[in-house]
Write a protein that holds these residues in place. Structure first.
Motif, PDB file in Angstrom:
ATOM      1  N   GLU A  95       0.840  -1.187   0.000  1.00  0.00           N
ATOM      2  CA  GLU A  95       0.000   0.000   0.000  1.00  0.00           C
ATOM      3  C   GLU A  95       0.882   1.246   0.000  1.00  0.00           C
ATOM      4  N   PRO A  96       0.503   2.278  -0.755  1.00  0.00           N
ATOM      5  CA  PRO A  96       1.289   3.515  -0.714  1.00  0.00           C
ATOM      6  C   PRO A  96       1.241   4.115   0.681  1.00  0.00           C
ATOM      7  N   PRO A  97       2.285   4.831   1.069  1.00  0.00           N
ATOM      8  CA  PRO A  97       2.285   5.425   2.414  1.00  0.00           C
ATOM      9  C   PRO A  97       1.148   6.429   2.567  1.00  0.00           C
ATOM     10  N   PRO A  98       0.637   6.606   3.770  1.00  0.00           N
ATOM     11  CA  PRO A  98      -0.445   7.573   3.974  1.00  0.00           C
ATOM     12  C   PRO A  98      -0.011   8.980   3.578  1.00  0.00           C
ATOM     13  N   THR A  99      -0.957   9.756   3.096  1.00  0.00           N
ATOM     14  CA  THR A  99      -0.682  11.168   2.845  1.00  0.00           C
ATOM     15  C   THR A  99      -0.571  11.892   4.187  1.00  0.00           C
ATOM     16  N   ARG A 100      -0.060  13.103   4.133  1.00  0.00           N
ATOM     17  CA  ARG A 100       0.045  13.874   5.383  1.00  0.00           C
ATOM     18  C   ARG A 100      -1.348  14.107   5.981  1.00  0.00           C
ATOM     19  N   ALA A 101      -2.336  14.371   5.123  1.00  0.00           N
ATOM     20  CA  ALA A 101      -3.697  14.588   5.632  1.00  0.00           C
ATOM     21  C   ALA A 101      -4.218  13.337   6.327  1.00  0.00           C
ATOM     22  N   GLU A 102      -3.938  12.170   5.748  1.00  0.00           N
ATOM     23  CA  GLU A 102      -4.373  10.914   6.370  1.00  0.00           C
ATOM     24  C   GLU A 102      -3.658  10.682   7.696  1.00  0.00           C
ATOM     25  N   ARG A 103      -2.389  10.993   7.735  1.00  0.00           N
ATOM     26  CA  ARG A 103      -1.647  10.833   8.990  1.00  0.00           C
ATOM     27  C   ARG A 103      -2.210  11.752  10.079  1.00  0.00           C
ATOM     28  N   LEU A 104      -2.521  12.988   9.714  1.00  0.00           N
ATOM     29  CA  LEU A 104      -3.043  13.934  10.700  1.00  0.00           C
ATOM     30  C   LEU A 104      -4.405  13.496  11.219  1.00  0.00           C
ATOM     31  N   ARG A 105      -5.237  12.922  10.354  1.00  0.00           N
ATOM     32  CA  ARG A 105      -6.528  12.407  10.817  1.00  0.00           C
ATOM     33  C   ARG A 105      -6.317  11.237  11.792  1.00  0.00           C
ATOM     34  N   ALA A 106      -5.377  10.354  11.461  1.00  0.00           N
ATOM     35  CA  ALA A 106      -5.086   9.240  12.357  1.00  0.00           C
ATOM     36  C   ALA A 106      -4.511   9.729  13.682  1.00  0.00           C
ATOM     37  N   LEU A 107      -3.707  10.785  13.619  1.00  0.00           N
ATOM     38  CA  LEU A 107      -3.147  11.351  14.841  1.00  0.00           C
ATOM     39  C   LEU A 107      -4.246  11.924  15.729  1.00  0.00           C
ATOM     40  N   GLY A 108      -5.213  12.605  15.121  1.00  0.00           N
ATOM     41  CA  GLY A 108      -6.328  13.137  15.889  1.00  0.00           C
ATOM     42  C   GLY A 108      -7.142  12.039  16.552  1.00  0.00           C
ATOM     43  N   ALA A 109      -7.360  10.932  15.814  1.00  0.00           N
ATOM     44  CA  ALA A 109      -8.102   9.818  16.387  1.00  0.00           C
ATOM     45  C   ALA A 109      -7.339   9.186  17.549  1.00  0.00           C
ATOM     46  N   TRP A 110      -6.013   9.066  17.406  1.00  0.00           N
ATOM     47  CA  TRP A 110      -5.209   8.510  18.492  1.00  0.00           C
ATOM     48  C   TRP A 110      -5.244   9.422  19.715  1.00  0.00           C
ATOM     49  N   HIS A 111      -5.195  10.730  19.503  1.00  0.00           N
ATOM     50  CA  HIS A 111      -5.239  11.656  20.637  1.00  0.00           C
ATOM     51  C   HIS A 111      -6.548  11.510  21.407  1.00  0.00           C
ATOM     52  N   ALA A 112      -7.664  11.394  20.687  1.00  0.00           N
ATOM     53  CA  ALA A 112      -8.956  11.227  21.350  1.00  0.00           C
ATOM     54  C   ALA A 112      -9.005   9.905  22.111  1.00  0.00           C
ATOM     55  N   GLU A 113      -8.492   8.837  21.490  1.00  0.00           N
ATOM     56  CA  GLU A 113      -8.463   7.529  22.160  1.00  0.00           C
ATOM     57  C   GLU A 113      -7.603   7.576  23.410  1.00  0.00           C
ATOM     58  N   TRP A 114      -6.434   8.217  23.293  1.00  0.00           N
ATOM     59  CA  TRP A 114      -5.501   8.308  24.427  1.00  0.00           C
ATOM     60  C   TRP A 114      -6.097   9.120  25.562  1.00  0.00           C
ATOM     61  N   GLN A 115      -6.751  10.242  25.256  1.00  0.00           N
ATOM     62  CA  GLN A 115      -7.392  11.047  26.299  1.00  0.00           C
ATOM     63  C   GLN A 115      -8.462  10.249  27.039  1.00  0.00           C
ATOM     64  N   ALA A 116      -9.292   9.540  26.286  1.00  0.00           N
ATOM     65  CA  ALA A 116     -10.357   8.754  26.919  1.00  0.00           C
ATOM     66  C   ALA A 116      -9.769   7.656  27.806  1.00  0.00           C
ATOM     67  N   LYS A 117      -8.668   7.053  27.346  1.00  0.00           N
ATOM     68  CA  LYS A 117      -8.047   5.965  28.101  1.00  0.00           C
ATOM     69  C   LYS A 117      -7.525   6.439  29.446  1.00  0.00           C
ATOM     70  N   HIS A 118      -6.954   7.650  29.497  1.00  0.00           N
ATOM     71  CA  HIS A 118      -6.270   8.121  30.702  1.00  0.00           C
ATOM     72  C   HIS A 118      -7.075   9.147  31.502  1.00  0.00           C
ATOM     73  N   ALA A 119      -8.264   9.501  31.054  1.00  0.00           N
ATOM     74  CA  ALA A 119      -9.046  10.530  31.745  1.00  0.00           C
ATOM     75  C   ALA A 119      -9.345  10.145  33.186  1.00  0.00           C
ATOM     76  N   GLY A 120      -9.708   8.872  33.408  1.00  0.00           N
ATOM     77  CA  GLY A 120     -10.097   8.469  34.756  1.00  0.00           C
ATOM     78  C   GLY A 120      -8.946   8.377  35.729  1.00  0.00           C
ATOM     79  N   SER A 121      -7.717   8.207  35.258  1.00  0.00           N
ATOM     80  CA  SER A 121      -6.560   8.044  36.145  1.00  0.00           C
ATOM     81  C   SER A 121      -5.679   9.285  36.218  1.00  0.00           C
TER      82      SER A 121
END
Length: 294
Positions: free
Chosen positions: A217-243
């Motif tokens: 598969e061709p490497p992700p575009t910068r826009a695709e990487r930034l969208r994935a980064l945003g999704a990871w940030h939201a997942e990470w915040q939810a994971k650690h919010a309670g602790s």
């Protein structure tokens, strides 16, 4: 019989012209005991190994100046070297497996680097002439490290003149600490030969290089990487919010704190978890943050 008593090591930096004491070209040490002394050099892998460089420099056989170092700086430099070398090994694994775009280096001299001294010249030539062979032709041998493909005549140019190769290629050689995979997959060799045929035929303009890794598969575009980064940030915040501690009293008047308090208050372990995955998403080495395709 008395017990052998070793002294604390004495550390030296061997400096090329232009080197800073905080970042010498070589870090050396000598440990002395009743039975003699042992000289060592800090290798590119961050490990100490026996070497005669210190004694040879003292005798004037090697250029450069020796400066005394305290014990803390060599320890820090060893940690940095170990971290960087782990990144080199990860990069070489990718190159060996065929996971990198190939590009062709051309003979010529760059402008960003000074003429190489004898030691740098020898290291560069060893890289250029030692990497896996792609093909032998009437025009000479061609080699690859799984990311670059080059004519071995570049090694002859460096050896004869001391001039470094073109800037982008020489930067890559430095980033890999003058290391290359001992072998690459047969498919990488086939791809390298195809690029050389394109170069010989004069196909295209500019640098001859692959547009994508065949069969992948061709490497992700910068826009695709930034969208994935945003999704990871939201997942990470939810994971650690309670602790994660919630301390709005420390930030009076900061209307964003309630939304981003996990970013502010997260533990070092949680911060590192976020950083490692974020670097992977953005195509960077997870430990050092260096680009993978240099």
């Amino acid at each position: 019989m008395t017990d052998r008593v070793d002294t604390e090591p004495v550390y030296f930096g061997r400096l090329r012209p232009g080197d800073a004491l905080s970042d010498p070209s070589w870090v050396l040490r000598r440990t002395t005991s009743e039975v003699g002394s042992v000289d060592e050099i800090l290798g590119r892998d961050g490990e100490w190994q026996t070497s005669d460089m210190l004694a040879r420099t003292e005798r004037g056989e090697l250029p450069g100046t020796l400066e005394l170092l305290g014990p803390l700086l060599p320890s820090a430099l060893a940690s940095v070297a170990q971290r960087r070398f782990r990144a080199v090994r990860r990069a070489l694994d990718r190159q060996q497996s065929g996971d990198c775009l190939l590009r062709v280096a051309v003979p010529g001299t760059g402008s960003a680097y000074q003429r190489l001294d004898d030691e740098a010249r020898a290291e560069t030539v060893a890289f250029l002439a030692g990497a896996p062979l792609v093909v032998s032709t009437a025009d000479g041998d061609f080699r690859t490290d799984g990311m670059w493909v080059w004519p071995e005549s570049i090694a002859q140019q460096v050896l004869a003149t001391g001039d470094p190769p073109e800037d982008e290629f020489f930067f890559h050689i430095h980033e890999r600490a003058f290391c290359f995979p001992e072998e690459v997959l047969p498919g990488v060799i086939d791809r390298a030969r195809g690029l050389l045929e394109m170069a010989a035929a004069g196909v295209g303009s500019g640098r001859v290089q692959e547009a994508s890794v065949p069969g992948r598969e061709p490497p992700p575009t910068r826009a695709e990487r930034l969208r994935a980064l945003g999704a990871w940030h939201a997942e990470w915040q939810a994971k650690h919010a309670g602790s994660t501690p919630f301390r709005p009293e420390r930030y009076p008047g900061d209307s964003d704190y309630n939304q981003h308090y996990v970013d502010v208050e997260a533990s070092p372990e949680a911060d590192w978890e976020y950083t490692v995955r974020a670097r992977e998403i953005m195509g960077l080495d997870p430990e050092t943050g260096q680009p993978l395709d240099l």
